[in-house]
Design a protein around this motif. Sequence first.
Motif, short mmCIF file in Angstrom:
data_model
loop_
_atom_site.label_atom_id
_atom_site.label_comp_id
_atom_site.label_asym_id
_atom_site.label_seq_id
_atom_site.Cartn_x
_atom_site.Cartn_y
_atom_site.Cartn_z
N ASN A 269 -17.78 21.78 -27.95
CA ASN A 269 -17.25 22.73 -28.98
C ASN A 269 -15.99 22.97 -28.82
O ASN A 269 -15.17 23.10 -29.83
N VAL A 270 -15.51 23.28 -27.65
CA VAL A 270 -14.11 23.62 -27.34
C VAL A 270 -13.14 22.66 -27.79
O VAL A 270 -12.04 22.72 -28.38
N SER A 271 -13.50 21.43 -27.23
CA SER A 271 -12.72 20.38 -27.51
C SER A 271 -12.60 19.77 -29.08
O SER A 271 -11.54 19.51 -29.47
N SER A 272 -13.67 19.94 -29.71
CA SER A 272 -13.49 19.39 -31.18
C SER A 272 -13.15 20.43 -32.05
O SER A 272 -12.31 20.16 -32.62
N PHE A 273 -13.09 21.89 -31.59
CA PHE A 273 -12.42 22.77 -32.20
C PHE A 273 -10.87 22.73 -32.07
O PHE A 273 -10.32 22.75 -33.02
N LEU A 274 -10.36 22.39 -30.82
CA LEU A 274 -9.05 22.40 -30.62
C LEU A 274 -8.50 21.01 -31.31
O LEU A 274 -7.42 20.94 -31.83
N GLY A 275 -9.18 20.03 -31.02
CA GLY A 275 -8.96 18.60 -31.89
C GLY A 275 -8.63 18.88 -33.28
O GLY A 275 -7.68 18.37 -33.86
N TYR A 276 -9.73 19.48 -33.77
CA TYR A 276 -9.66 19.97 -35.32
C TYR A 276 -8.54 20.75 -35.80
O TYR A 276 -7.65 20.42 -36.72
N ASN A 277 -8.36 21.76 -35.01
CA ASN A 277 -7.34 22.47 -35.58
C ASN A 277 -5.86 22.38 -35.03
O ASN A 277 -4.82 23.01 -35.39
N ALA A 278 -5.83 21.19 -34.25
CA ALA A 278 -4.24 20.90 -33.80
C ALA A 278 -3.33 20.61 -34.96
O ALA A 278 -2.13 21.08 -35.22
N MET A 279 -3.84 20.15 -36.10
CA MET A 279 -3.21 19.69 -37.28
C MET A 279 -2.52 21.03 -37.77
O MET A 279 -1.54 21.24 -38.37
N PHE A 280 -3.54 22.26 -37.98
CA PHE A 280 -3.23 23.23 -38.59
C PHE A 280 -2.13 24.10 -37.71
O PHE A 280 -1.40 24.74 -38.24
N VAL A 281 -2.19 23.98 -36.47
CA VAL A 281 -1.32 24.41 -35.56
C VAL A 281 0.03 23.88 -35.74
O VAL A 281 0.98 24.73 -36.06
N LEU A 282 0.09 22.76 -35.91
CA LEU A 282 1.32 21.94 -36.23
C LEU A 282 2.14 22.42 -37.62
O LEU A 282 3.07 23.03 -37.58
N ILE A 283 1.35 22.26 -38.64
CA ILE A 283 2.03 22.89 -39.92
C ILE A 283 2.22 24.35 -39.88
O ILE A 283 3.26 24.78 -40.40
N SER A 284 1.53 25.05 -39.13
CA SER A 284 1.93 26.48 -39.10
C SER A 284 3.00 26.81 -38.61
O SER A 284 3.93 27.90 -38.63
N VAL A 285 3.11 26.03 -37.42
CA VAL A 285 4.55 26.37 -36.58
C VAL A 285 5.70 25.89 -37.48
O VAL A 285 6.81 26.44 -37.46
N GLY A 286 5.61 24.78 -38.01
CA GLY A 286 6.74 24.29 -38.94
C GLY A 286 6.94 25.43 -40.28
O GLY A 286 8.03 25.73 -40.37
N MET A 287 6.00 25.79 -40.65
CA MET A 287 5.95 26.89 -41.65
C MET A 287 6.54 28.18 -41.19
O MET A 287 7.26 28.88 -42.04
N CYS A 288 6.21 28.39 -39.74
CA CYS A 288 6.72 29.71 -39.26
C CYS A 288 8.42 29.70 -39.36
O CYS A 288 9.00 30.53 -39.67
N LEU A 289 8.89 28.60 -38.81
CA LEU A 289 10.30 28.46 -38.80
C LEU A 289 10.94 28.65 -40.07
O LEU A 289 11.98 29.24 -40.29
N VAL A 290 10.52 27.95 -41.14
CA VAL A 290 10.84 27.91 -42.66
C VAL A 290 10.76 29.57 -42.97
O VAL A 290 11.54 29.88 -43.65
N ILE A 291 9.70 30.21 -42.67
CA ILE A 291 9.56 31.40 -43.30
C ILE A 291 10.35 32.39 -42.69
O ILE A 291 11.11 33.39 -43.09
#
Lengths: 332, 339
Positions: free
Chosen positions: A47-69
Amino acid sequence: MTASLDIDLRRVLRPLGGGTHMTVWVALALLILLGTLRYDNFASAYNVSSFLGYNAMFVLISVGMCLVIMTGGIDLSVGTVAALSSVVAALLSPFGLVVALPAAVLTGLAVGALNAGLIVGLRLPPFMATLASMLAAKGTALVVSDNRAVPVDWTSDFTALGMNKIGPLVPWTIVVAGLVAFAAWHVLERTPLGRTVLAVGGNAEAAHLMGLKTRRALILVYLFSGACAGLAGVFLASGYGAGQPLEGAGWELAAIASVVVGGTLLTGGMGSVPATVAGALLFGLVFNLLNFENGKGVISLSAYWQSVIRGAFLLVVILLQVRFARLQRALT
Amino acid sequence: MSKGPSLAGRSLGGVGEPSAAPRRSRLDRRLLGLVTALVALILLNIAITPNFLDVRTLAVNVSQVSTIVIVALGMTLVIASGGIDLSVGAVMALAGALAPLILGSGVSLAQPALGLALSIVVPLLVAAACGLFNGSLVSTLGVQPIIATLILFISGRGVALVLTNGNLQTFQNPGFTWIGTGRLLQLPVQGWMALVLTLAVALVVRRTIFGRYLLAVGGNERAAALAGAPVRTVKVATYVIASTLAGLAGLIEVALISASDAARIGNLMELDAIAAAVVGGAALSGGRAPILGTLLGAAFIQLVGYTLIANGVPDEATLIVTAGIIVAAVYLQDSQRRP
């Protein structure tokens, strides 16, 4: 004695984003605790690995969005850029990761450059400029993919990034996303460029008059957000075995929600990358917990409840933030 | 250019004041530009598109564009107040999901007339309540409009999906489907609705005290508040109107196909509506509510799309063209404002 303890505590908390961003960490800790205590397999390696693996994409775009905001802007194009990049990556997957990954990131950079050109060059409002590039990226993705999912080449090493793990727990995607987040945090907190980004969001006019290179900071921030979305597209194609031209709808708003839940104000000038990462994980965790709750068989909530709960969750966080902001104003 | 006239124009423009002459002429020039572009497109189509002058071509376009127009009218009011409403598509799905549920309920089976009335009134009231929720968050709690309306964007469609369990809801009710499939003078009923609503909203903006307050609030909120404008009420009202119109659009889309699919209805409508409003001359900074412009903006985007599709350009490519139109519209608008 107490004073030194205070200082130590602050030093410990600072990398997490400091006082105003603590809500998200507390919520994350509580949800993880709840999950671990309530569900047998929640803390399992799978569960931990599939959770982290799936959410990596959302972490990435959120970090990009964070700097823009933080600069007071917004980037609505990230979702469709990720979709476009996933198509590009899938088409180039026969040449392996060495070709597909840079090409997809370059695709993201290209849209980022378009955004920067429209916003910094033509001075269009970020909302409208990135709305346009969102439509353009979606159209391009559909044209390039001929309107259907593009299967990746399984014989090349392309899927290694999305499928492989370090040990049983840590997928490569979350490692890459973590490194990107760390780099963003480092630049923001430790370099003049980071100070400029925050200064632009605080007061663009004043920052410009102080002689800061505000245009350069803005351009770099939109390029970074585009590159993050491009990389998220690689994760998408690599993890799911296909380039998905229709994926990514609503991702931009999920990213904005993560940033806001992390305590970053949409007006810019402040914010925290680590708290944004926590915000992104928090939204993923809500979905994960819902799955486990259904698995217990006590209640049966359809998958449709997840968006209702996420929305309600966002509402609660916003109401809390409004309260904190009022308290702070009352104190000062 | 001196600052005086442009400031006066900003607060009074579009209201129909004689003193706002410079502002009005500029707006009219913009509308004229749009009309010219529309006429040019129509002439082009007459030349190259087969069967363009058929009344059925007109009917297809009208039925496709009218829900966008109806939603964009409300969006224009919200944008004029300095806000934005991302939840309109979700509200459409919610209203659209409710109607078949009511039509299929016991009340409707016992009393068809009452059921029909309820199937229209209840979804509109629920939509209005959504607007009240958005407006209260924005005006009373001071939450930024993008974030405030993001909540219902995320969960509104979720509620619709939960209500219908994600299933396609089909129904048969000639009275209800009339609002989506009926014809008046050979043209779709919803087209006439869009036209009447456009005129009504334009009158409200130009001729009523609400319209004046709206432009004042959007132009300079602090100044409007100091001048005694009921800022909160005005803002809440714009969100309520926008949501109610979105609810109506949702009902029309459901009536059109005699079925409700909560996952699809109103998808990406917020973007279409924002695009129509902005191409029509609305500025995201607020203070302008060119209602006729919104109608023309929606018609222009629709006709460009139709021209491309009717001439064999793939559907997807029209997205790229729409993006170009938005950029051009915002750029032109911005350069007009610049001294």
